[in-house]
Design a protein around this motif. Structure first.
Motif, mmCIF file in Angstrom:
data_model
loop_
_atom_site.group_PDB
_atom_site.id
_atom_site.type_symbol
_atom_site.label_atom_id
_atom_site.label_comp_id
_atom_site.label_asym_id
_atom_site.label_seq_id
_atom_site.Cartn_x
_atom_site.Cartn_y
_atom_site.Cartn_z
ATOM 1 N N PHE A 143 9.922 19.001 -27.282
ATOM 2 C CA PHE A 143 10.885 20.100 -27.327
ATOM 3 C C PHE A 143 11.106 20.699 -25.938
ATOM 4 C CE2 PHE A 143 12.014 24.589 -28.041
ATOM 5 C CZ PHE A 143 13.227 24.384 -28.670
ATOM 6 N N ALA A 144 10.024 20.911 -25.196
ATOM 7 C CA ALA A 144 10.158 21.444 -23.836
ATOM 8 C C ALA A 144 10.924 20.471 -22.940
ATOM 9 C CB ALA A 144 8.776 21.738 -23.254
ATOM 10 N N ALA A 145 10.625 19.196 -23.061
ATOM 11 C CA ALA A 145 11.327 18.191 -22.260
ATOM 12 C C ALA A 145 12.805 18.121 -22.640
ATOM 13 C CB ALA A 145 10.664 16.826 -22.437
ATOM 14 N N TYR A 146 13.105 18.279 -23.922
ATOM 15 C CA TYR A 146 14.501 18.279 -24.391
ATOM 16 C C TYR A 146 15.287 19.409 -23.740
ATOM 17 C CZ TYR A 146 18.444 18.662 -27.649
ATOM 18 O OH TYR A 146 19.692 18.745 -28.194
ATOM 19 N N ILE A 147 14.714 20.605 -23.722
ATOM 20 C CA ILE A 147 15.383 21.762 -23.118
ATOM 21 C C ILE A 147 15.627 21.513 -21.630
ATOM 22 C CG2 ILE A 147 15.146 24.230 -22.588
ATOM 23 C CD1 ILE A 147 15.645 23.610 -25.561
ATOM 24 N N VAL A 148 14.639 20.950 -20.937
ATOM 25 C CA VAL A 148 14.781 20.682 -19.503
ATOM 26 C C VAL A 148 15.861 19.629 -19.241
ATOM 27 C CG1 VAL A 148 13.584 19.711 -17.496
ATOM 28 C CG2 VAL A 148 12.426 21.379 -18.939
ATOM 29 N N CYS A 149 15.899 18.600 -20.063
ATOM 30 C CA CYS A 149 16.813 17.475 -19.830
ATOM 31 C C CYS A 149 18.262 17.755 -20.232
ATOM 32 C CB CYS A 149 16.324 16.244 -20.579
ATOM 33 S SG CYS A 149 14.804 15.563 -19.893
ATOM 34 N N LEU A 150 18.509 18.778 -21.046
ATOM 35 C CA LEU A 150 19.871 19.037 -21.526
ATOM 36 C C LEU A 150 20.883 19.187 -20.391
ATOM 37 C CD1 LEU A 150 19.457 21.430 -24.572
ATOM 38 C CD2 LEU A 150 20.537 19.192 -24.553
ATOM 39 N N ASP A 151 20.598 20.032 -19.421
ATOM 40 C CA ASP A 151 21.542 20.255 -18.323
ATOM 41 C C ASP A 151 21.533 19.136 -17.290
ATOM 42 O OD1 ASP A 151 22.952 22.494 -19.061
ATOM 43 O OD2 ASP A 151 21.579 23.901 -18.111
ATOM 44 N N ILE A 152 20.509 18.321 -17.291
ATOM 45 C CA ILE A 152 20.446 17.230 -16.323
ATOM 46 C C ILE A 152 21.213 16.012 -16.840
ATOM 47 C CG2 ILE A 152 18.905 15.623 -15.118
ATOM 48 C CD1 ILE A 152 16.750 17.867 -15.334
ATOM 49 N N ILE A 153 20.935 15.613 -18.071
ATOM 50 C CA ILE A 153 21.530 14.394 -18.632
ATOM 51 C C ILE A 153 22.818 14.692 -19.386
ATOM 52 C CG2 ILE A 153 21.146 12.461 -20.211
ATOM 53 C CD1 ILE A 153 18.137 12.774 -19.628
ATOM 54 N N GLY A 154 22.842 15.758 -20.169
ATOM 55 C CA GLY A 154 23.977 16.077 -21.017
ATOM 56 C C GLY A 154 23.533 16.109 -22.467
ATOM 57 N N PHE A 155 24.285 16.809 -23.298
ATOM 58 C CA PHE A 155 23.871 17.055 -24.678
ATOM 59 C C PHE A 155 23.750 15.786 -25.508
ATOM 60 C CE2 PHE A 155 24.903 17.723 -29.130
ATOM 61 C CZ PHE A 155 23.897 18.596 -29.494
ATOM 62 N N THR A 156 24.781 14.962 -25.518
ATOM 63 C CA THR A 156 24.824 13.840 -26.450
ATOM 64 C C THR A 156 23.742 12.813 -26.164
ATOM 65 O OG1 THR A 156 27.202 14.180 -26.655
ATOM 66 C CG2 THR A 156 26.342 12.115 -27.488
ATOM 67 N N VAL A 157 23.634 12.370 -24.937
ATOM 68 C CA VAL A 157 22.644 11.340 -24.601
ATOM 69 C C VAL A 157 21.223 11.896 -24.732
ATOM 70 C CG1 VAL A 157 21.813 9.817 -22.770
ATOM 71 C CG2 VAL A 157 24.262 10.113 -23.120
ATOM 72 N N THR A 158 21.012 13.125 -24.281
ATOM 73 C CA THR A 158 19.692 13.747 -24.420
ATOM 74 C C THR A 158 19.306 13.868 -25.887
ATOM 75 O OG1 THR A 158 20.037 15.006 -22.390
ATOM 76 C CG2 THR A 158 18.296 15.771 -23.837
ATOM 77 N N SER A 159 20.254 14.282 -26.721
ATOM 78 C CA SER A 159 19.971 14.413 -28.153
ATOM 79 C C SER A 159 19.649 13.061 -28.772
ATOM 80 C CB SER A 159 21.149 15.062 -28.869
ATOM 81 O OG SER A 159 21.309 16.386 -28.421
ATOM 82 N N MET A 160 20.377 12.033 -28.377
ATOM 83 C CA MET A 160 20.082 10.691 -28.901
ATOM 84 C C MET A 160 18.655 10.283 -28.559
ATOM 85 S SD MET A 160 23.429 8.446 -28.077
ATOM 86 C CE MET A 160 25.042 8.930 -28.620
#
Length: 145
Positions: A67-84
């Protein structure tokens, strides 16, 4: 009047949720402390063990780290790919690595992330975190975050 920048409006709700969670945490602390005092104890007692015996620490810490990594990666990678990526990893954490489970996890991660991204980003025109994997289809007027 509240001035909202369109490119960062997706961070309004998380800030509100964090504020509500802090207020609820304080309410829990106060009501539990008052109940202890009413029962004859002290407001702050020595806490009982936090974890139940034989809990699954791998899933607990794996969930918190993902969950922490997801929050960090959202603005770096983008919502769709990070969510996948992270829906897939959460499914692996909870469902295992059997072949059927892996196939189902991939399908679920791709389909659910695309549906949410298109529904919120295109249909409702809500900004989602964008990063280097954000795809803008200029001719169609669509942005897949």
């Amino acid at each position: 009047m509240i001035n909202v920048v369109y490119s960062t409006e997706h961070w309004i709700v998380p800030k509100i949720v964090i504020g509500v969670l802090i207020v609820l945490l304080l309410a829990i602390i106060v009501t539990e402390g008052m109940a202890r005092v009413k029962a004859g104890g002290s407001f702050f007692e020595k806490p009982k063990p936090f974890f139940i015996q034989n809990c699954d620490h791998m899933k607990l810490w794996g969930t918190l780290i993902l969950f922490a990594a997801y929050i960090v990666c959202l603005d770096i990678i983008g919502f769709t790919v990070t969510s996948m990526i992270f829906v897939f990893l959460f499914n692996i954490l909870y469902a295992g690595t059997e072949k059927k489970s892996l196939i189902l996890s991939i399908i679920l991660a791709v389909v659910s992330s695309l549906i949410i991204s298109i529904l919120f980003g295109v249909v409702f025109n809500i900004t989602l975190p964008n990063g280097f994997c954000t795809l803008t289809l200029v001719d169609l007027g669509i942005t897949i975050y």
